[in-house]
Structures are given as C-alpha cells and as structure tokens.
Design a protein around this motif. Structure first.
Motif, PDB file in Angstrom:
ATOM      1  N   ILE A 312       0.867  -1.136   0.140  1.00  0.00           N
ATOM      2  CA  ILE A 312      -0.015  -0.030  -0.113  1.00  0.00           C
ATOM      3  C   ILE A 312       1.050   1.344   0.097  1.00  0.00           C
ATOM      4  N   ASN A 313       0.972   1.909  -1.418  1.00  0.00           N
ATOM      5  CA  ASN A 313       1.840   3.047  -1.502  1.00  0.00           C
ATOM      6  C   ASN A 313       1.314   3.735  -2.742  1.00  0.00           C
ATOM      7  N   LEU A 314       1.713   4.809  -2.938  1.00  0.00           N
ATOM      8  CA  LEU A 314       1.684   5.683  -4.118  1.00  0.00           C
ATOM      9  C   LEU A 314       1.961   5.008  -5.333  1.00  0.00           C
ATOM     10  N   ARG A 315       3.217   4.391  -5.133  1.00  0.00           N
ATOM     11  CA  ARG A 315       4.017   3.640  -6.117  1.00  0.00           C
ATOM     12  C   ARG A 315       3.160   2.602  -6.701  1.00  0.00           C
ATOM     13  N   THR A 316       2.745   1.762  -5.944  1.00  0.00           N
ATOM     14  CA  THR A 316       1.893   0.606  -6.419  1.00  0.00           C
ATOM     15  C   THR A 316       0.654   0.995  -7.067  1.00  0.00           C
ATOM     16  N   VAL A 317      -0.045   2.154  -6.648  1.00  0.00           N
ATOM     17  CA  VAL A 317      -1.293   2.510  -7.291  1.00  0.00           C
ATOM     18  C   VAL A 317      -0.692   2.961  -8.791  1.00  0.00           C
ATOM     19  N   ILE A 319       1.659   1.640 -10.562  1.00  0.00           N
ATOM     20  CA  ILE A 319       1.937   0.528 -11.299  1.00  0.00           C
ATOM     21  C   ILE A 319       0.775  -0.032 -11.903  1.00  0.00           C
ATOM     22  N   ILE A 320      -0.229  -0.007 -10.962  1.00  0.00           N
ATOM     23  CA  ILE A 320      -1.520  -0.710 -11.300  1.00  0.00           C
ATOM     24  C   ILE A 320      -2.212   0.229 -12.568  1.00  0.00           C
ATOM     25  N   VAL A 321      -2.092   1.621 -12.440  1.00  0.00           N
ATOM     26  CA  VAL A 321      -2.557   2.538 -13.447  1.00  0.00           C
ATOM     27  C   VAL A 321      -1.741   2.268 -14.856  1.00  0.00           C
ATOM     28  N   LEU A 322      -0.429   2.083 -14.603  1.00  0.00           N
ATOM     29  CA  LEU A 322       0.293   1.998 -15.848  1.00  0.00           C
ATOM     30  C   LEU A 322      -0.012   0.564 -16.363  1.00  0.00           C
ATOM     31  N   GLY A 323      -0.059  -0.468 -15.598  1.00  0.00           N
ATOM     32  CA  GLY A 323      -0.485  -1.853 -16.079  1.00  0.00           C
ATOM     33  C   GLY A 323      -1.877  -1.710 -16.878  1.00  0.00           C
ATOM     34  N   LEU A 324      -2.613  -0.858 -16.367  1.00  0.00           N
ATOM     35  CA  LEU A 324      -4.065  -0.982 -17.155  1.00  0.00           C
ATOM     36  C   LEU A 324      -3.737  -0.057 -18.514  1.00  0.00           C
ATOM     37  N   ILE A 325      -3.038   0.873 -18.472  1.00  0.00           N
ATOM     38  CA  ILE A 325      -2.617   1.630 -19.670  1.00  0.00           C
ATOM     39  C   ILE A 325      -2.029   0.601 -20.639  1.00  0.00           C
ATOM     40  N   ALA A 326      -0.948  -0.140 -20.133  1.00  0.00           N
ATOM     41  CA  ALA A 326      -0.325  -0.956 -20.858  1.00  0.00           C
ATOM     42  C   ALA A 326      -1.266  -2.134 -21.797  1.00  0.00           C
ATOM     43  N   PHE A 327      -2.249  -2.619 -20.930  1.00  0.00           N
ATOM     44  CA  PHE A 327      -3.308  -3.609 -21.396  1.00  0.00           C
ATOM     45  C   PHE A 327      -4.100  -2.797 -22.422  1.00  0.00           C
ATOM     46  N   SER A 328      -4.715  -1.749 -22.065  1.00  0.00           N
ATOM     47  CA  SER A 328      -5.636  -1.138 -23.124  1.00  0.00           C
ATOM     48  C   SER A 328      -4.704  -0.807 -24.174  1.00  0.00           C
ATOM     49  N   PHE A 329      -3.541  -0.206 -24.212  1.00  0.00           N
ATOM     50  CA  PHE A 329      -2.689   0.072 -25.312  1.00  0.00           C
ATOM     51  C   PHE A 329      -2.571  -1.207 -26.161  1.00  0.00           C
TER      52      PHE A 329
END
Length: 409
Positions: A312-317, A319-329
């Motif tokens: 639980i930290n901003l870095r994890t959030v 990472i999850i957002v970047l992962g969603l962007i990667a999957f969407s792209f």
C-alpha cells in the motif's frame, strides 16, 4: 486470579487484533478487505478463479498481523543479489519454500508447459497472418515501457515524493500489457523482484477483467459494419503441420531471442505432447495434475508477497494504473492493426479479432466472439480469434526475452 488476568492480557496484547490498533495497522485490515474482494470476484463472478482464489487467500494470510507467513527480507533487499539460503532453510516456512519457485523462475515455464498441452495451434497455422495481430498487440508492452521511461526522465514522480522508475522496473511494469500472468512474474522476478506483488496482482486482475476492459475499446475503435464482417472458414491443418510447427517455432525463436527459449520452449513442448499422440499419459499430467499443483504454488506464494507495509503506497497505485494503460494500449493496437488488415483484404478480416492478440488465452478470443455475435448472431469468430490469441502468447514470451536481454545486463 491476578496471574490469570496478566496472562490473558499478555495474550491479548500480542494478538493480531491488538496490532490492528498500532501505527499502520489499519492498512493490514484494508489489504484483508481487498483480498476478500478478490475472493468475491473469483467465487461469485468466476473471474480467473484458479488463480485469483489462492492468490487472494495468500494476500489475506500475509496481512494477518503477526502471522509471519513469508519473510521477504530473505529474498529482496539492498545489495541482496541472491536469496538468503541459510536463513530460508533454518527459519523459513511453507510460503518461503514455495516462493523459491517464483524467485528462481521455475513456476512460469511449467505453467507454459501446461498451457501448451491445452492449446490448439491450428488456427494460427491455418492463418499465419494472424501472427501480425499478435505482434501488434505487444505495442502495449513497449509503449508503456517508453512511457515509464519518460516519467523518469522528466522526474515527474519526484514531485510526488517518489523515486524514478529504473529501466528494469519500467520493463517489469510494461510486461503487464501482455495480459500474461506467468510471463509478468517471470520477467519481474529477474528485473525488479521488489515489485513482484504489485505487478502479479495487476497482471492477473487485468487477465480476469478482460471481458470488462476490452469491449468498450473494441466498440470505440470499430464501426458497426466492421463488427458484422463474417470471415471465411479456416482450412483444415494436417497433423504433420501441427507436429512440425512447435519444433520449428522453438528453434527459430530461440535462435533470434535466446532469453525467451525457456518460455517458448516449454510452451512448444507442451503443444508437441498434445499433437504427436504418443505421450498421452504425460500430456494429461502436464495439462492437469502438474498444471494445477503449480498454479496453487504460484498463486499462493505471490499472494503472500502483498503485505500492506510494502504493497500500500502511491507507487503501487501508479504501477496498477500503468498496467491498465499497457493492457488497454495492447488491445487498441491489435484492433487498429485488424482494421488495417480489413482495409488491405477488402473487408475479409473482422478487426475484432485483433483484440485477441493479447495473451489471455482463451478469454480474449471469447470476447472477440461475443462482440462479433452482438452485432451479427450468425458471426462465429472464435477460431479466427484463436490465431491472434495464440500468437499473443508467443509474442509475450518473445517480448519477455527481449526485455530480459536488454535490461537484465
């Protein structure tokens, strides 16, 4: 009586309930709730239950204060290049022993072996052009890597009190775009093991949410006319072709990208077992008993790495957002390349099958089928979509090899 009260009070103070009230203890409760949420998705919604259920339960175990189910300090730390073997053997528990399979890269190739025994490469062999759709979908991986590097070069993260992502961490985050949990774990364990919990949860969550994430992107990038396109039936593939393909694929890909040899090789070995017809016993074992055992070990041990103090930290959030962007792209790139193929073929290719170029087998192919039938009930895209889907599995393994080769030095 006073001795009994003192004993009872001592037990209460050392219990997990008391630790919830200590500084930061509330976050362990939050992670337990998150774990229960993932259990709900696995049991009620049936989103990738074979993975999410043991992973979510491992998350709950890791966040029960005082449980000590895993000791990540034996695996990850400043200047720690290798696991602390003596500490693990002398003081480690079940989760520590199981996690060695992740740390040493044992589980992901065995998962690929099982996937190979269950996957029909016929649609890909019948329509080799679908390899291009699988390759296009990998744009999400490399595009997100570049995005993570731009964040680091511009030092945007430092404005939020975060350290910039290293090249290795950027590569590990980007692999989420392949929608392939075992590959994400394999790459992360080599490039950025400190991010393993976050990346594994993100990768498997997005795999489970393929039916939720992909359809809006597919509809936004295609017209109703394109979604209604009915594709011609694929030709029948001979047994000889199915036997030769995994052998040649292993040799060619491994010579081009040696670091992908273990993943591609195990995938193709499993498929060769399936198609040759002479090793039914070990083919069934690899696809059933072995696959199930490794899935339990992998998911449980990865879930146990998601302790609140590191997760639980901003870095994890981020990472999850970047992962969603990667999957969407990745999904968008596959669909857009499908539109190009549709134009070049004068309307013979339904662009929806391009979304199956991500590696979530066979769920992504089923989503293509469902979206095609939504517009035209007589449309059957499943086998056509399986070509890009299988190509996506191969493509993600190749992308993993490239990232490890370039960034792992």
């Amino acid at each position: 009586m006073s001795q009994f009260i003192d004993t009872f009070w001592g037990i209460l103070q050392s219990s997990g309930f008391a630790q919830f009230g200590q500084e930061g203890g509330i976050w362990y409760l939050v992670m337990i709730i998150v774990g229960c949420g993932l259990l709900y998705l696995a049991i009620v919604k049936e989103f990738e239950p074979l993975i999410l259920l043991p992973m979510a339960f491992g998350m709950i175990l890791a966040n029960l204060p005082g449980s000590g189910v895993i000791h990540m300090q034996y695996f990850v730390g400043d200047g720690l290049a290798h696991p602390m073997w003596l500490e693990i053997m002398n003081n480690g528990g079940l989760a520590d022993m199981l996690y060695l399979g992740v740390k040493l890269g044992i589980y992901p190739p065995l998962i690929f072996l099982g996937i190979g025994t269950m996957t029909d490469f016929g649609p890909l062999i019948s329509n080799p052009k679908s390899l291009l759709l699988g390759a296009a979908a990998q744009f999400g991986i490399f595009g997100t890597y570049m995005g993570a590097r731009i964040l680091s070069y511009t030092h945007v993260l430092q404005n939020f009190g975060l350290e910039d992502f290293t090249r290795q961490q950027s590569g590990a985050i980007a692999i989420i775009g392949g929608a392939d949990g075992p590959t994400a774990i394999f790459v992360t364990s080599r490039l950025a093991p400190e991010l393993l919990g976050s990346i594994a949860v993100a990768a498997y969550s997005y795999m489970a949410l393929v039916p939720v994430i992909q359809p809006p992107i597919m509809r936004a990038l295609t017209t109703k006319k394109e979604r209604r396109i009915v594709m011609k039936q694929l030709r029948t593939v001979s047994k000889t072709e199915k036997i030769i393909f995994p052998i040649m694929c292993t040799i060619v890909i491994s010579l081009i990208v040696p670091d992908s040899a273990v993943l591609v090789g195990m995938l193709m070995l499993g498929n060769l077992m399936r198609e040759c017809g002479v090793v039914d016993r070990i083919q069934k074992t690899a696809g059933n008993e072995l696959m199930n055992i490794i899935t339990i070990f992998l998911a449980l041990s990865v879930g146990c790495t998601t302790s609140a103090n590191t997760f639980i930290n901003l870095r994890t959030v981020l990472i999850i957002v970047l992962g969603l962007i990667a999957f969407s792209f990745g999904t968008a790139a596959g669909v857009l390349f499908g539109k190009i193929m549709c134009f070049v073929s004068h309307g013979q290719v339904n662009p929806l099958i391009g979304s199956a170029g991500v590696s979530a087998v066979p769920m992504a192919a089923r989503v293509s089928q469902k979206e095609g039938q939504r517009e035209n009930p007589a449309n059957f895209l499943l086998m056509h979509a399986m070509g890009p889907n299988v190509a996506g599995v191969i493509g993600s393994a190749v992308a993993a090899g490239i990232l490890i080769n370039v960034l792992g030095k």
